[in-house]
Design a protein around this motif. Structure first.
Motif, PDB file in Angstrom:
ATOM      1  N   ILE A   8      -2.833  -8.117   4.874  1.00  0.00           N
ATOM      2  CA  ILE A   8      -3.625  -6.936   4.525  1.00  0.00           C
ATOM      3  C   ILE A   8      -2.728  -5.800   4.076  1.00  0.00           C
ATOM      4  O   ILE A   8      -3.030  -5.075   3.118  1.00  0.00           O
ATOM      5  N   LEU A   9      -1.594  -5.641   4.740  1.00  0.00           N
ATOM      6  CA  LEU A   9      -0.661  -4.587   4.350  1.00  0.00           C
ATOM      7  C   LEU A   9      -0.090  -4.840   2.970  1.00  0.00           C
ATOM      8  O   LEU A   9       0.070  -3.923   2.166  1.00  0.00           O
ATOM      9  N   ARG A  30      -2.765  -4.015   0.484  1.00  0.00           N
ATOM     10  CA  ARG A  30      -2.919  -2.569   0.367  1.00  0.00           C
ATOM     11  C   ARG A  30      -1.783  -1.964  -0.456  1.00  0.00           C
ATOM     12  O   ARG A  30      -2.000  -1.078  -1.299  1.00  0.00           O
ATOM     13  N   ARG A  31      -0.572  -2.445  -0.223  1.00  0.00           N
ATOM     14  CA  ARG A  31       0.563  -1.952  -0.991  1.00  0.00           C
ATOM     15  C   ARG A  31       0.414  -2.311  -2.472  1.00  0.00           C
ATOM     16  O   ARG A  31       0.728  -1.522  -3.358  1.00  0.00           O
ATOM     17  N   GLN A  33      -2.190   0.014  -4.039  1.00  0.00           N
ATOM     18  CA  GLN A  33      -1.659   1.349  -4.256  1.00  0.00           C
ATOM     19  C   GLN A  33      -0.683   1.390  -5.418  1.00  0.00           C
ATOM     20  O   GLN A  33      -0.585   2.391  -6.122  1.00  0.00           O
ATOM     21  N   ARG A  72      -5.904   8.103   3.229  1.00  0.00           N
ATOM     22  CA  ARG A  72      -4.956   6.999   3.344  1.00  0.00           C
ATOM     23  C   ARG A  72      -4.253   7.072   4.683  1.00  0.00           C
ATOM     24  O   ARG A  72      -4.067   8.144   5.255  1.00  0.00           O
TER      25      ARG A  72
END
Length: 451
Positions: free
Chosen positions: A13-14, A17-18, A21, A388
């Motif tokens: 998930i991280l 998300r990165r 972004q 965020r």
């Protein structure tokens, strides 16, 4: 005392998300440019508002079809995309070091000129020897031309913007002199002789038919698919660029140099040497682009007064900016710019819309990125609408908590904790207060840092 260990699901998930972004600004810039381009079409088209809107839709449909509508059009797009990838990498690696390489056009010209000279002078060599020599020669010529800029920047403090612009025109006029003079064709003007057949790169369709086509179905009419095997060299260059920037000590030093030169100098990173090396590598990418373009595409000869008219070197700046100097970003940005160039021609023929709209869209994309429209909009929106999480304390979804054994040399007696542990708990408690709602203090001790 407990330590939070992120699960594989939270890591995924991280990463997603990165990734989101990283690409939200380029995507927003593209959408904004397309909307603004549609408004331009509607303003300049006669008729009712409905007719104008339909004309804008027809123009974009023709643009998309001309770039990706069929295999032949897509091959044209890939042909334009190949040198853009390499030139974009040239600008991107300089950006990583905090340098602004506007000299991709001149480095490309020197690479193509050197490749042509080798091909013409060694026309009797066999192809297995001539092609690698031409590619290496063009790459080295671009590296030398870029290295001059790095040398002047590192040891004399000359600004790279000024030196690259001046060296561009030096390369343009120097190559024109060679084409019109020592290497001019015997019975033609403003051009050299064609490269020998064994010094050219085959089209991918022809290469497929001669190799895998012996076992698999052949491609009918391969001559209509113009993309050549230089595309494979460009894709390999993307991997090389990623490896250099993300997986080497040199790449780490380059990133530190670009983000904070003072910190790099304090850490003992060789600033001058890295500046020279970065500009030499940047020139090598552009020189290879010139070599592949000359060897892979008709008319396989050098023509005077064309290098300064060719937009590839300057489009590379937009490719690097839109791609955020990442390998995958440069690939996608090159595909977009190549599609705009190819689709713009079809749009002009089928939708009766000037092909200059493609240039307008490119300019609007760069304008949107440079103006930081998306961050400004995010700051103007109410808090919580586009909130965020802090990047240094990511949400540890699905994290597990494990207890650490107590230190042997720091026993706890009568419920009293050592001073060091009390200080650590105080700091941890302060960090927990700064976390968003729903985050525990234990999750703050788990940091995920990636290059």
């Amino acid at each position: 005392m407990a330590v939070s260990t992120a699960s594989p699901t939270s890591n995924l998930i991280l990463r997603l998300r990165r990734f989101a972004q990283a690409f939200e600004r380029p995507l927003f810039a593209i959408v904004l440019a397309m909307v603004a381009g549609g408004i331009v079409i509607m303003i300049t088209t006669p008729g009712s508002p409905v007719d104008r809107f339909n004309e804008a839709l027809a123009a974009y449909q023709a643009l998309l079809s001309g770039a990706f509508g069929n295999a032949q059009n897509f091959s044209f797009t890939l042909t334009t995309m190949t040198p853009l990838i390499l030139a974009g990498l040239s600008v991107a690696i300089a950006f990583r070091a905090g340098l602004f390489n506007i000299g991709a056009a001149g480095q490309l010209a020197m690479g193509a000129m050197t490749t042509g000279i080798i091909g013409l002078e060694a026309s009797h060599w066999p192809g297995w020897l001539l092609i690698p020599t031409m590619l290496i020669g063009g790459t080295l010529a671009g590296a030398v031309w870029g290295g001059i800029v790095g040398l002047l920047k590192a040891w004399r403090g000359a600004h790279e913007v000024v030196t690259t612009i001046m060296l561009n025109w030096t390369a343009f006029y120097f190559t024109d002199f060679l084409i019109n003079g020592p290497f001019a064709a015997a019975h033609a003007t403003n051009q050299t002789n064609q490269l020998p057949p064994q010094g050219t790169l085959p089209h991918i369709a022809d290469f497929y038919n001669s190799t895998l086509g012996a076992f698999l179905p052949k491609i009918d009419q391969p001559a209509q698919y113009l993309v050549d095997v230089g595309l494979f060299f460009a894709l390999a260059a993307l991997v090389v660029y990623w490896f250099i920037v993300s997986r080497t000590t040199f790449g780490y030093e380059v990133r530190v140099l670009g983000q904070n030169p003072k910190a790099a100098r304090y850490a003992g990173i060789p600033i001058k040497r890295n500046i020279f090396a970065v500009m030499a590598i940047a020139g090598a990418f552009s020189g290879l682009a010139g070599a592949l373009q000359l060897m892979g595409q008709f008319p396989f000869q050098l023509i005077a007064n064309t290098f300064y008219l060719q937009p590839t070197g300057f489009d590379a700046i937009g490719v690097a900016l839109l791609g955020r100097t990442t390998a995958i970003g440069v690939l996608l940005a090159s595909l977009l710019f190549g599609g705009l160039r190819q689709g713009g021609t079809i749009m002009q023929l089928n939708a009766n819309v000037p092909g200059d709209l493609a240039y307008i869209i490119q300019a609007l994309v760069l304008f949107s990125i440079a103006s930081e429209f998306l961050p400004a909009i995010q700051r103007a929106l109410p808090k919580g609408l586009m909130s965020r999480r802090p990047p240094l304390v990511p949400a540890a979804i699905g994290a597990t908590v494990t207890d650490l054994p107590a230190k042997d040399n720091a026993p706890v007696e009568n419920g009293a904790e050592p001073a060091e542990m009390q200080k650590a708990d105080a700091v941890e408690g302060g960090a927990a207060q700064s976390l968003p709602a729903g985050e525990s203090s234990s999750s703050s001790s788990s940091r995920i840092e990636e290059d």
